[in-house]
Design an enzyme around this catalytic site. Sequence first.
Site, PDB file in Angstrom:
ATOM      1  N   CYS A 275      24.596 119.011  45.525  1.00 29.82           N
ATOM      2  CA  CYS A 275      24.920 120.281  44.879  1.00 29.82           C
ATOM      3  C   CYS A 275      24.820 120.286  43.354  1.00 29.82           C
ATOM      4  O   CYS A 275      24.261 121.228  42.795  1.00 29.82           O
ATOM      5  CB  CYS A 275      26.257 120.856  45.350  1.00 29.82           C
ATOM      6  SG  CYS A 275      27.480 119.697  45.905  1.00 29.82           S
ATOM      7  N   ARG A 304      26.396 107.214  50.538  1.00 30.70           N
ATOM      8  CA  ARG A 304      27.842 107.130  50.478  1.00 30.70           C
ATOM      9  C   ARG A 304      28.270 105.772  50.999  1.00 30.70           C
ATOM     10  O   ARG A 304      27.784 105.322  52.038  1.00 30.70           O
ATOM     11  CB  ARG A 304      28.478 108.234  51.333  1.00 30.70           C
ATOM     12  CG  ARG A 304      28.077 109.619  50.832  1.00 30.70           C
ATOM     13  CD  ARG A 304      28.632 110.718  51.706  1.00 30.70           C
ATOM     14  NE  ARG A 304      28.085 111.993  51.264  1.00 30.70           N
ATOM     15  CZ  ARG A 304      28.343 113.159  51.839  1.00 30.70           C
ATOM     16  NH1 ARG A 304      29.168 113.208  52.867  1.00 30.70           N
ATOM     17  NH2 ARG A 304      27.808 114.263  51.382  1.00 30.70           N
ATOM     18  N   GLN A 322      20.325 115.286  54.209  1.00 36.08           N
ATOM     19  CA  GLN A 322      20.889 116.562  54.633  1.00 36.08           C
ATOM     20  C   GLN A 322      19.832 117.650  54.511  1.00 36.08           C
ATOM     21  O   GLN A 322      19.043 117.633  53.572  1.00 36.08           O
ATOM     22  CB  GLN A 322      22.051 116.950  53.716  1.00 36.08           C
ATOM     23  CG  GLN A 322      23.207 115.976  53.731  1.00 36.08           C
ATOM     24  CD  GLN A 322      24.246 116.365  52.692  1.00 36.08           C
ATOM     25  OE1 GLN A 322      23.909 116.573  51.535  1.00 36.08           O
ATOM     26  NE2 GLN A 322      25.494 116.463  53.114  1.00 36.08           N
ATOM     27  N   ASP A 324      19.923 120.407  53.195  1.00 33.09           N
ATOM     28  CA  ASP A 324      20.903 121.022  52.307  1.00 33.09           C
ATOM     29  C   ASP A 324      20.364 122.290  51.655  1.00 33.09           C
ATOM     30  O   ASP A 324      19.169 122.419  51.428  1.00 33.09           O
ATOM     31  CB  ASP A 324      21.253 120.009  51.208  1.00 33.09           C
ATOM     32  CG  ASP A 324      22.681 120.146  50.747  1.00 33.09           C
ATOM     33  OD1 ASP A 324      23.383 121.064  51.218  1.00 33.09           O
ATOM     34  OD2 ASP A 324      23.107 119.336  49.910  1.00 33.09           O
ATOM     35  N   HIS A 326      21.881 125.424  48.671  1.00 34.85           N
ATOM     36  CA  HIS A 326      22.955 126.058  47.914  1.00 34.85           C
ATOM     37  C   HIS A 326      22.537 127.457  47.561  1.00 34.85           C
ATOM     38  O   HIS A 326      21.474 127.663  46.974  1.00 34.85           O
ATOM     39  CB  HIS A 326      23.305 125.215  46.695  1.00 34.85           C
ATOM     40  CG  HIS A 326      23.819 123.873  47.094  1.00 34.85           C
ATOM     41  ND1 HIS A 326      22.995 122.782  47.221  1.00 34.85           N
ATOM     42  CD2 HIS A 326      25.045 123.478  47.501  1.00 34.85           C
ATOM     43  CE1 HIS A 326      23.701 121.758  47.665  1.00 34.85           C
ATOM     44  NE2 HIS A 326      24.940 122.138  47.843  1.00 34.85           N
ATOM     45  N   LYS A 409      35.575 125.696  54.788  1.00 34.79           N
ATOM     46  CA  LYS A 409      34.269 125.659  55.439  1.00 34.79           C
ATOM     47  C   LYS A 409      34.356 126.080  56.896  1.00 34.79           C
ATOM     48  O   LYS A 409      35.426 126.103  57.496  1.00 34.79           O
ATOM     49  CB  LYS A 409      33.657 124.265  55.334  1.00 34.79           C
ATOM     50  CG  LYS A 409      34.497 123.164  55.943  1.00 34.79           C
ATOM     51  CD  LYS A 409      33.797 121.812  55.778  1.00 34.79           C
ATOM     52  CE  LYS A 409      34.610 120.702  56.386  1.00 34.79           C
ATOM     53  NZ  LYS A 409      33.890 119.454  56.493  1.00 34.79           N
TER      54      LYS A 409
END
Length: 578
Positions: A275, A304, A322, A324, A326, A409
């Site tokens: 992000c 991670r 991901q 992903d 945004h 979420k």
Amino acid sequence: MARPLDMDDLYRLRHSAAHVLAQAVSHLFPETKMTIGPPTEDGFYYDFDRDTPFTPTDLEALEAEMARGIGRSEVFECREVTRDEALTLFADNPYKVELIGDIPEGDRITIYTNGDFTDLCRGPHAGNSGDIKAFRLLHTAGAYWRGSEKNKMLQRIYGTAFQSREDLDAYLTRLEEAKKRDHRRLGRELGLFMISPLVGAGLPLWLPRGAVLRETLSDFMRDQQRKRGYLPVITPHLAKRELYEISGHWQAYRENLYPSMHGEHEELVMKPVNCPFHIQIYASERRSYRDLPVRYAEFGTVYRWEQSGELGGLTRVRGFTQDDSHIFCRPDQLVSEFHGVVDLIMLVFKRLKLEYRARVGLRDPENPSKYVGGDDVWEQSQTALIQAVNELQMPHEVAVGEAAIYGPKLDFLVRDAIGREWQLGTVQVDYVLPERFGLEYTGEDGQPHRPVMIHRAPFGSLERFVGVLIEHFAGAFPLWLAPVQAVIIPIADRHAEYAESVRTKLSDAGLRVQVDRRPERMQAKIRDAQLQKVPYMLVVGDKEAAAEAVAVRSRDRGDLGAIALTQFLANAVDEMEM
RNA sequence: GCCGACGUAGCUCAGCUGGCAGAGCAGCGGUUUCGUAAACCGCCGGUCGUCGGUUCGAGUCCGACCGUCGGCUCCA
């Protein structure tokens, strides 16, 4: 048909089995201190405090001792006792004393006795130990007292119990079946992925067939995103520590970040989330209210640090990608953007025929240090999310404490073949990061306004998603996903040329096909293709070559006979649309 | 990270209490050219996870480390 199994009966039975186990332990290992032993969804466990762990031989001896207890058909007698009486009874067991101390004043305190064994217990139990018709001790494990790693590690014994021998056998068979579709096993057998100890634990390598599968999923998502107005972006794997200090990840998730690397003047860290990068792209230009929403999408690989004991296969890794995105939007666009995202996620589940349930994750007010952002901002985002979910009229549950660090979420949980649930798709509403990074757009009024962000990942992580799909389909993927969609099997060498022409035609039409030209018999090639779970085997011999045809064998339906090549292609295209 | 089990050929596994490392499949070479789930013959293949210790001698016993598995804890 037997009367439907009453879960409560089964729970009682298993709870009682746990007591019979504890009784057996008290006989064979008298120095052991009992702690707790509840029933679970699939059986029961009991945690014991003991210096030496139980061995597999101990488990066998305990099973025999339990059988004796069951043979005695001892009644489970319940007795209510006073607090003092309970404390006296369990004076030599600090765990029970602690439990008694936690029972609120005024609540009943009960003990249950079966034969010579008495345990502090809320109940309820089966009538007597003879009701336990079938049981099995399964395995041992370490488990912290009361689930906290700060406490002493106890020795846990897992077992299961049923009302009949048949039920137990069926359960054990199910475990065997589940093992066969374990994605780690299938991942190797089908050539999908591997783990190299030299590369590192939790860092899977995608083999060609696995990469094709993953790319097929990515292509599906890219196509949908293109249709839905997402814009692709690509960002690096490293960033300055400062970026994550501003986002708050450095403070909140420090223990999950890889140690930082030192550049010339800066500290760099592997990215744990995408992000902040997308935020920088948003912030690189002046934004007008007319520009919003802006939807940036990236298959972003993040790293991670996970504890070594947690790693395994594709579902628990240290580096993953991901799908992903945004979305930066105006507050008045939030609900419709949110709905658009949920629509996309449901489309994914529909395409794969996956069953799911939805869960709204809110923050845990008791534990504010897990989150960033002020109370008012959280109030605002939780209200917005709940409103958006309610408008969808979608069944969902609410879980307090399941929020992300910067916002509430909506998660989608999919149940796999072994019955485990995986969190796959996720949508998060975020007012915090726009504030921390000072994001703005110019409104109709010419004044600066703050955008709202939506974080979303329909697959979640490609690794985990593929791992779940492998188990869900037991490796037999639907045609559109199968890494190899058809194998062409020439019967003899003289059919190789025709086989090659079939391959060319099907490849040109977009199918993933291979020719098996090994000097093997057709039967052997069919067997190998079946084991590789290839959807179609196309046998070609003299007859097919003469007729521009293929003899189709389906992985699932067997020999379908010869049809024209053009017909097979048309059928395959239809099947992929389904 | 913690508790436990495990680590033998590319894969699946055998190797009893310490005494010359085995099988099937895969691979390679040859023969076979075949109609819907394994043709036949032969050959190659191992620093027994790694390092250290005990012993005349270690795949086997002990320790540490690496990895895998089952749990616990954690999971933006």
